[in-house]
Design a protein around this motif. Structure first.
Motif, short mmCIF file in Angstrom:
data_model
loop_
_atom_site.label_atom_id
_atom_site.label_comp_id
_atom_site.label_asym_id
_atom_site.label_seq_id
_atom_site.Cartn_x
_atom_site.Cartn_y
_atom_site.Cartn_z
N LEU A 221 6.28 -9.90 2.35
CA LEU A 221 5.99 -8.65 2.17
C LEU A 221 4.73 -8.01 3.09
CD1 LEU A 221 6.22 -5.11 1.31
CD2 LEU A 221 4.86 -6.18 -0.90
N ASP A 222 5.58 -7.07 3.55
CA ASP A 222 4.49 -6.66 4.76
C ASP A 222 3.79 -5.00 4.74
OD1 ASP A 222 1.93 -6.00 6.55
OD2 ASP A 222 2.81 -8.21 8.57
N LEU A 223 3.52 -4.53 4.08
CA LEU A 223 2.96 -2.91 4.21
C LEU A 223 1.48 -2.24 5.52
CD1 LEU A 223 3.62 -2.14 1.26
CD2 LEU A 223 5.69 -2.51 2.49
N SER A 224 1.41 -3.49 6.27
CA SER A 224 -0.29 -3.29 6.65
C SER A 224 0.13 -1.82 7.93
CB SER A 224 -0.43 -4.14 7.46
OG SER A 224 0.73 -4.84 8.41
N TRP A 225 -1.56 -1.37 8.45
CA TRP A 225 -1.76 0.00 9.02
C TRP A 225 -0.05 0.67 8.65
CZ3 TRP A 225 -5.02 0.20 12.59
CH2 TRP A 225 -6.24 -1.67 12.90
N ASN A 226 -0.48 0.94 7.25
CA ASN A 226 0.26 2.44 7.09
C ASN A 226 -0.05 3.31 6.23
OD1 ASN A 226 3.39 2.55 7.79
ND2 ASN A 226 2.98 0.56 6.97
N LYS A 227 -0.27 4.73 5.71
CA LYS A 227 -1.20 5.61 4.30
C LYS A 227 -0.53 5.59 3.13
CE LYS A 227 -1.58 8.67 8.91
NZ LYS A 227 -0.94 9.88 9.29
N PHE A 228 -0.67 4.47 3.14
CA PHE A 228 0.28 4.01 0.91
C PHE A 228 -1.53 4.15 0.53
CE2 PHE A 228 3.49 1.88 3.13
CZ PHE A 228 4.27 2.11 2.70
N TYR A 229 -1.50 4.58 -0.65
CA TYR A 229 -2.32 4.59 -1.74
C TYR A 229 -2.06 4.82 -3.16
CZ TYR A 229 0.09 9.24 -2.85
OH TYR A 229 0.84 10.37 -3.29
N GLY A 230 -2.58 5.01 -3.33
CA GLY A 230 -2.76 4.63 -5.06
C GLY A 230 -3.26 3.27 -5.23
N THR A 231 -3.46 3.22 -6.95
CA THR A 231 -3.62 1.54 -7.35
C THR A 231 -2.86 0.87 -6.67
OG1 THR A 231 -3.16 2.07 -10.17
CG2 THR A 231 -5.64 2.48 -8.33
N LEU A 232 -2.87 -1.14 -6.83
CA LEU A 232 -2.14 -2.01 -6.96
C LEU A 232 -1.39 -1.74 -8.40
CD1 LEU A 232 -3.76 -5.34 -5.10
CD2 LEU A 232 -0.97 -3.21 -4.79
N PRO A 233 -0.04 -2.00 -8.58
CA PRO A 233 0.23 -2.07 -10.11
C PRO A 233 0.59 -2.88 -10.50
CG PRO A 233 2.07 -1.96 -8.24
CD PRO A 233 0.86 -2.06 -8.03
N ILE A 234 0.53 -2.95 -11.65
CA ILE A 234 0.28 -3.91 -12.49
C ILE A 234 1.10 -5.31 -12.31
CG2 ILE A 234 0.89 -5.29 -14.67
CD1 ILE A 234 -1.66 -2.79 -15.75
N TRP A 235 2.92 -4.09 -12.02
CA TRP A 235 4.18 -5.38 -11.71
C TRP A 235 4.26 -5.77 -11.02
CZ3 TRP A 235 6.32 -3.91 -7.81
CH2 TRP A 235 6.17 -2.48 -7.20
N ILE A 236 3.19 -6.08 -10.14
CA ILE A 236 3.14 -6.73 -8.37
C ILE A 236 3.48 -8.66 -8.85
CG2 ILE A 236 1.05 -6.50 -7.99
CD1 ILE A 236 1.87 -6.17 -5.63
N GLY A 237 2.83 -8.52 -10.23
CA GLY A 237 2.41 -10.04 -10.92
C GLY A 237 3.58 -10.80 -11.22
N HIS A 238 5.24 -9.50 -11.11
CA HIS A 238 6.33 -10.34 -11.67
C HIS A 238 7.09 -10.47 -10.56
CE1 HIS A 238 5.42 -7.62 -14.98
NE2 HIS A 238 5.02 -8.39 -15.22
N LEU A 239 6.60 -10.60 -9.36
CA LEU A 239 7.19 -11.28 -8.28
C LEU A 239 7.00 -12.60 -7.92
CD1 LEU A 239 6.51 -7.72 -6.02
CD2 LEU A 239 8.35 -7.61 -7.21
N ALA A 240 7.90 -13.14 -8.85
CA ALA A 240 7.30 -14.73 -8.66
C ALA A 240 7.58 -15.42 -7.64
CB ALA A 240 8.76 -15.09 -9.76
N GLU A 241 8.67 -14.99 -6.57
CA GLU A 241 9.54 -15.44 -5.47
C GLU A 241 7.54 -15.36 -4.45
OE1 GLU A 241 11.48 -18.03 -5.26
OE2 GLU A 241 11.94 -17.75 -7.58
#
Length: 501
Positions: A221-241
């Motif tokens: 997952l590469d979302l770099s160099w954009n304008k995304f904002y907000g907090t990192l969601p807790i569910w990101i730890g569920h992306l096991a792969e």
């Protein structure tokens, strides 16, 4: 040779010319001429191909031939093609809308040319499309419901990702990086096949995309160099792969969720250039893929086999050794690093970091970190680049730092470090290439600096004893001074008291 079905004349130094035509080779199924032809006009070449009423030409590869001219708009005699590859030439013009009539076409490679205009509707049976590194523009329209690999990077495509994106249930690899896409990502209920999503260097905005939560097989997952904002969601730890996570150069804030350490397959974590605060998560030892014992040596993992020969995954990069390096698909296996630089992180560097002895690079620079550099950093023997500059780290530089024999870049500048600099041939070599690595630490002393160590700096224990002795002497002096003044004053008062008028 009218019975010829396979003709391969590959990688012959671009020295051949197509002196004859192949119009009568009605049995020809595979024509592989990549890296062999000298500069030739694409239209003239296409006219030399079999023009039989029942053409059987399935695969045509003409990569790396410096072909020129405008891409033919009519290729009616090639409608039986299942694979067409014209990458790395100088072909211009627009992509022919007539390609939609190629009902058998599954693989289309047109990258690294001079193509312009909008991407037309594609054949419904198309599975792989790579048109990266061209001058294509306009909005994106999906016309291939069975597409598996879609590579549109390094063009001038604009607008949002259409809602029909969610219907691409077979999509496994999507690369839209280096374009002018904008807006928020669509919300899809499920895309079970997607394993790599590269959207870097666009104008995407909105909160951290909820779409990602449904991508259970996501590996890159590469979302770099954009304008995304907000907090990192807790569910990101569920992306096991998940193995490669790059969210750098956005506007993310808040703390790093502790359960990001549940990503046991994670090899790359890049959160640099955001507004993230709080402390570095403590249980770093759970990031098992960053440990030396989990780096594959002989048995190549299943997820890697499918990428090993795919040139369209050459866009992953990481900043190491103060430079941005691109990684080819063949070396992606060896990207192991953490970059949390240019944020607002506080607290100390966790001692558990030393358990990640498979790390190749580590960058915590330009934060508000305090405390000491972990003394047990020595076992991280594979690390090549360490940058802790522009923080508030204090204490001495651990002697074990000199055990990092692969180290080629070290930057500890602009902290509050003190004491004698450890000696070691590796550190001396690193200093020769970066003589500013200790700048801004006024209490560091000893070679290679010109600042000599006093007894206090060279031996902290005896220095403390000396300072303690000096403090005792000062206290004794002032105690005597005050006592003497009090006795003298009392004597004068007594004399005045008993003296007769």
């Amino acid at each position: 040779m009218t019975s010829l079905s396979f003709l391969g004349f590959r990688e012959n130094g671009n020295s051949a010319t197509m002196a004859v035509d192949l119009k009568n080779l009605c049995e020809l199924r595979f024509l592989l001429l990549d890296g062999s032809l000298s500069s030739e006009n694409i239209t003239e070449f296409i006219e030399k191909l079999p023009q039989c009423s029942s053409s059987k030409l399935y695969y045509l590869i003409l990569n790396d031939n410096s072909m020129t001219g405008i891409m033919p708009q009519v290729m009616g005699h090639l409608t039986s093609l299942t694979g067409l590859s014209l990458s790395n030439n100088s072909i211009s013009g627009s992509i022919s809308p007539g390609l939609q009539n190629f009902t058998s076409l599954e693989d289309l490679f047109l990258s690294s040319n001079h193509l312009s205009g909008q991407i037309p509707l594609l054949p419904r049976g198309l599975e792989i499309l790579d048109v990266s590194m061209n001058f294509l523009s306009g909005h994106l329209h999906f016309g291939a419901p069975n597409i598996e690999v879609l590579i549109l990077s390094s063009n001038k495509i604009t607008g949002p990702i259409p809602e029909k994106f969610c219907e691409l249930q077979h999509l496994s690899d999507l690369d839209l990086s280096n374009n002018s896409f904008a807006g928020e990502l669509p919300i899809c209920s499920s895309m079970p096949s997607l394993r790599s999503l590269l959207l870097s260097n666009n104008e995407f905005s909105g909160k951290f995309p909820s779409l990602i939560q449904s991508l259970s097989n996501l590996t890159l997952l590469d979302l770099s160099w954009n304008k995304f904002y907000g907090t990192l969601p807790i569910w990101i730890g569920h992306l096991a792969e998940l193995r490669f996570l790059d969210l750098s150069h956005n506007m993310l804030y808040g703390s790093i969720p502790v359960n990001i350490t549940h990503l046991r397959q994670l090899q790359l974590l890049n959160l640099s250039f955001n507004n993230i605060s709080g402390s570095i998560p403590q249980p770093l030892s759970k990031l098992m893929a960053m440990a030396k014992t989990h780096i594959p040596t002989t048995n190549v993992p299943d997820w890697y086999v499918g990428w090993e020969n795919n040139e369209f995954l050459d866009s992953l990069s990481a900043v190491t050794k103060h430079q941005q390096h691109k990684y080819a698909a063949q070396s992606i296996l060896y990207i192991v690093g953490i970059d949390l630089s240019v944020n607002h992180l506080t607290g100390g560097i966790p001692d558990e970091m030393a358990s990640l002895d498979g790390l190749r690079y580590l960058n915590f620079s330009r934060n508000c970190l305090r405390g000491n550099i972990p003394k047990n950093i020595g076992p991280m023997e594979l690390v090549e680049s360490v940058d802790f500059s522009w923080n508030s780290l204090s204490g001495e530089i651990p002697a074990s730092l000199s055990d990092l024999t692969f180290l080629s870049v070290l930057d500890l500048s602009y902290n509050n470090l003190s004491g004698r600099i450890p000696s070691g041939r590796q550190l001396e070599t690193v200093y020769d290439s970066n003589p500013t690595m200790y700048d801004g630490n006024n209490n560091l002393c000893g070679p290679p600096l010109q600042r000599n160590c006093s007894s206090g700096n060279s031996d902290p224990k005896h220095g403390n004893e000396k300072a303690s002795g000096e403090n005792s002497e000062s206290l004794f002096f002032y105690f005597g001074l005050v006592s003497g003044f009090a006795v003298g004053l009392w004597a004068v008062l007594c004399a005045l008291l008993f003296k007769k008028p």
